[in-house]
Design a protein around this motif. Structure first.
Motif, PDB file in Angstrom:
ATOM      1  N   GLU A 128       0.828  -1.209   0.000  1.00  0.00           N
ATOM      2  CA  GLU A 128       0.000   0.000   0.000  1.00  0.00           C
ATOM      3  C   GLU A 128       0.865   1.262   0.000  1.00  0.00           C
ATOM      4  O   GLU A 128       0.522   2.256  -0.646  1.00  0.00           O
ATOM      5  CB  GLU A 128      -0.933  -0.032   1.206  1.00  0.00           C
ATOM      6  CG  GLU A 128      -2.004  -1.106   1.087  1.00  0.00           C
ATOM      7  CD  GLU A 128      -2.719  -1.387   2.393  1.00  0.00           C
ATOM      8  OE1 GLU A 128      -2.362  -0.743   3.411  1.00  0.00           O
ATOM      9  OE2 GLU A 128      -3.627  -2.240   2.409  1.00  0.00           O
ATOM     10  N   GLN A 129       1.969   1.213   0.712  1.00  0.00           N
ATOM     11  CA  GLN A 129       2.876   2.367   0.743  1.00  0.00           C
ATOM     12  C   GLN A 129       3.473   2.624  -0.636  1.00  0.00           C
ATOM     13  O   GLN A 129       3.533   3.775  -1.097  1.00  0.00           O
ATOM     14  CB  GLN A 129       4.002   2.103   1.747  1.00  0.00           C
ATOM     15  CG  GLN A 129       5.049   3.207   1.809  1.00  0.00           C
ATOM     16  CD  GLN A 129       6.166   2.853   2.783  1.00  0.00           C
ATOM     17  OE1 GLN A 129       5.937   2.252   3.827  1.00  0.00           O
ATOM     18  NE2 GLN A 129       7.386   3.211   2.429  1.00  0.00           N
ATOM     19  N   ALA A 131       2.225   1.724  -3.544  1.00  0.00           N
ATOM     20  CA  ALA A 131       1.156   2.212  -4.424  1.00  0.00           C
ATOM     21  C   ALA A 131       0.858   3.680  -4.150  1.00  0.00           C
ATOM     22  O   ALA A 131       0.633   4.469  -5.084  1.00  0.00           O
ATOM     23  CB  ALA A 131      -0.094   1.363  -4.238  1.00  0.00           C
ATOM     24  N   ALA A 132       0.865   4.076  -2.879  1.00  0.00           N
ATOM     25  CA  ALA A 132       0.585   5.472  -2.518  1.00  0.00           C
ATOM     26  C   ALA A 132       1.680   6.412  -3.008  1.00  0.00           C
ATOM     27  O   ALA A 132       1.419   7.605  -3.234  1.00  0.00           O
ATOM     28  CB  ALA A 132       0.431   5.595  -1.003  1.00  0.00           C
ATOM     29  N   GLN A 133       2.885   5.892  -3.190  1.00  0.00           N
ATOM     30  CA  GLN A 133       3.996   6.696  -3.687  1.00  0.00           C
ATOM     31  C   GLN A 133       4.033   6.764  -5.210  1.00  0.00           C
ATOM     32  O   GLN A 133       4.955   7.324  -5.783  1.00  0.00           O
ATOM     33  CB  GLN A 133       5.326   6.119  -3.177  1.00  0.00           C
ATOM     34  CG  GLN A 133       5.535   6.281  -1.684  1.00  0.00           C
ATOM     35  CD  GLN A 133       6.801   5.592  -1.193  1.00  0.00           C
ATOM     36  OE1 GLN A 133       7.321   4.679  -1.844  1.00  0.00           O
ATOM     37  NE2 GLN A 133       7.312   6.021  -0.060  1.00  0.00           N
ATOM     38  N   GLY A 134       3.033   6.177  -5.849  1.00  0.00           N
ATOM     39  CA  GLY A 134       2.958   6.215  -7.303  1.00  0.00           C
ATOM     40  C   GLY A 134       3.612   5.041  -7.982  1.00  0.00           C
ATOM     41  O   GLY A 134       3.771   5.033  -9.207  1.00  0.00           O
ATOM     42  N   LEU A 158      -6.261  -3.677  -4.330  1.00  0.00           N
ATOM     43  CA  LEU A 158      -5.117  -2.783  -4.516  1.00  0.00           C
ATOM     44  C   LEU A 158      -4.600  -2.780  -5.945  1.00  0.00           C
ATOM     45  O   LEU A 158      -4.123  -1.768  -6.440  1.00  0.00           O
ATOM     46  CB  LEU A 158      -4.003  -3.200  -3.551  1.00  0.00           C
ATOM     47  CG  LEU A 158      -2.793  -2.289  -3.380  1.00  0.00           C
ATOM     48  CD1 LEU A 158      -3.211  -0.917  -2.865  1.00  0.00           C
ATOM     49  CD2 LEU A 158      -1.798  -2.946  -2.415  1.00  0.00           C
ATOM     50  N   THR A 159      -4.717  -3.928  -6.644  1.00  0.00           N
ATOM     51  CA  THR A 159      -4.140  -4.064  -7.983  1.00  0.00           C
ATOM     52  C   THR A 159      -4.849  -5.182  -8.745  1.00  0.00           C
ATOM     53  O   THR A 159      -5.275  -6.177  -8.141  1.00  0.00           O
ATOM     54  CB  THR A 159      -2.630  -4.389  -7.898  1.00  0.00           C
ATOM     55  OG1 THR A 159      -2.122  -4.648  -9.210  1.00  0.00           O
ATOM     56  CG2 THR A 159      -2.360  -5.585  -7.019  1.00  0.00           C
TER      57      THR A 159
END
Length: 283
Positions: A128-129, A131-134, A158-159
Motif C-alpha cells: 500500500e505504501q 502504491a501510494a507513492q505512485g 489494490l491491484t
C-alpha cells in the motif's frame, strides 16, 4: 531495528479468516512504531503458566489513530490454542514492534509481493505504501488449499495484478507460488520482490528473482523463542556487507533480509568459513 514496548494489550476481537485467526489488540504507543515486516511477541497462558516462551506473530495492520495492531495467528499447539481462546476484553502481555523491517523504498518503484498462507500478512502495508507513492505492485498468493490463502481480496482491491496458487488446485493455479513467478516479474517489470513464507519457498523465490534481475527481500519464519536477541535459537548464516559470513539473529537482525545474502544451503550447519567457526571447533 524496532523500538519495542512491553504493555498489557486489550483483546478487542478474534476473527476467523479462512484457516487462520486475526487478533485485534488495543496497544497504545505501539502502532505508531510499526513498520512493514515487524512482528510481535505475546506471552501465553498467564503469569502462572508453564509455557515460559513467548509466541511470535506477524503484524498485519497497525492503526496509530485507533491505537490498534492486528496479528495473524495459526493454531499450532497449546500456546496458540490458549491464546485464541482468550476472551474479548482480557489483557495479554505484548512486546512490539520487534525485528528489522523491510527496507523502505525512497521513491516510486514496481514490486511483486509473494506470500504463502498467512505469510502474506506483513506484505500488505508495504504494498500500500508503494502504491501510494505512485509505484506499481503485483501479488502472488499461495497456499496448500483455498482456505489457507490469506489476503486475496485485499490484494485485488489494490491491484489487478494478482495471481493465486494452491497446491491442490482448489483455487487459482494448481502448484506452488514459484510456478508463475518468472513470468509475473516480467509482466509487471518488477524491480524488487518481497516475500514471506517457508524457508524452501524463500530460497526458490530468491533464485528466480535474482535470475530475472530483481532484488529480493525475504521475511523469514524462523522459530524466535525470545524475540529480543537473547537466546540465539533463531540464528542464520548471512553474508554481511563486508563480504564476511556470520551467524545473525533473525529476531533482531531480521526477520527481513536481502535474500541473496542468506546462505540457504548452510542453514542448520556451521560453515567452515563462517566468522568464528574456528572457535566453535569447525575446521
Amino acid at each position: 531495528m524496532a523500538h519495542p514496548l512491553q504493555i498489557r494489550a486489550e483483546v478487542l476481537g478474534i476473527t476467523p479468516v479462512g484457516a487462520w485467526r486475526q487478533v485485534l489488540l488495543h496497544a497504545p504507543g505501539v502502532a505508531s512504531r510499526v513498520r512493514p515486516g515487524h512482528f510481535a511477541a505475546l506471552a501465553v497462558g498467564g503469569s502462572e503458566s508453564s509455557m515460559l516462551l513467548r509466541r511470535a506473530f506477524w503484524i498485519h495492520r497497525a492503526d496509530p489513530a485507533a491505537e490498534t495492531v492486528s496479528l495473524v495467528v495459526a493454531e499450532r499447539g497449546r500456546g496458540t490454542r490458549e491464546l485464541l481462546r482468550t476472551r474479548v476484553g482480557a489483557a495479554v502481555d505484548l512486546v512490539a514492534p520487534l525485528g528489522t523491517a523491510f527496507p523502505q523504498p525512497a521513491g516510486p518503484m514496481t514490486a511483486l509481493f509473494v506470500g504463502a498462507g498467512y505469510g502474506s500478512a506483513p506484505l500488505f502495508p508495504l504494498a500500500e505504501q508503494i502504491a501510494a507513492q505512485g509505484g506499481g505492485v503485483g501479488f502472488i498468493l499461495g497456499a496448500g488449499t483455498a482456505d489457507q490463502l490469506f489476503g486475496v481480496d485485499a490484494a485485488r482491491a489494490l491491484t489487478p495484478d494478482v495471481l493465486v496458487t494452491t497446491n491442490d488446485g482448489s483455487a487459482g493455479i494448481k502448484g506452488r507460488v514459484i510456478l508463475p513467478l518468472a513470468e509475473a516479474i516480467k509482466a509487471i517489470g518488477a524491480e524488487a520482490v518481497y516475500c514471506c513464507g517457508p524457508r524452501a519457498m524463500l530460497r526458490a523465490v530468491t533464485e528466480v528473482a535474482t535470475a530475472e534481475g530483481a532484488r529480493c527481500f525475504c521475511a523469514v519464519e524462523e522459530d524466535m523463542a525470545c524475540g529480543v536477541g537473547v537466546c540465539n535459537t533463531c540464528v542464520l548464516p548471512v553474508v554481511g556487507e563486508d563480504g564476511v559470513s556470520r551467524f545473525v539473529r533473525s529476531c533482531v537482525d531480521g526477520p527481513c533480509f536481502d535474500g541473496t545474502r542468506v546462505r540457504w544451503d548452510d542453514i542448520g550447519t556451521i560453515p567452515a568459513d563462517l566468522d568464528g567457526a574456528a572457535a566453535m571447533g569447525v575446521h
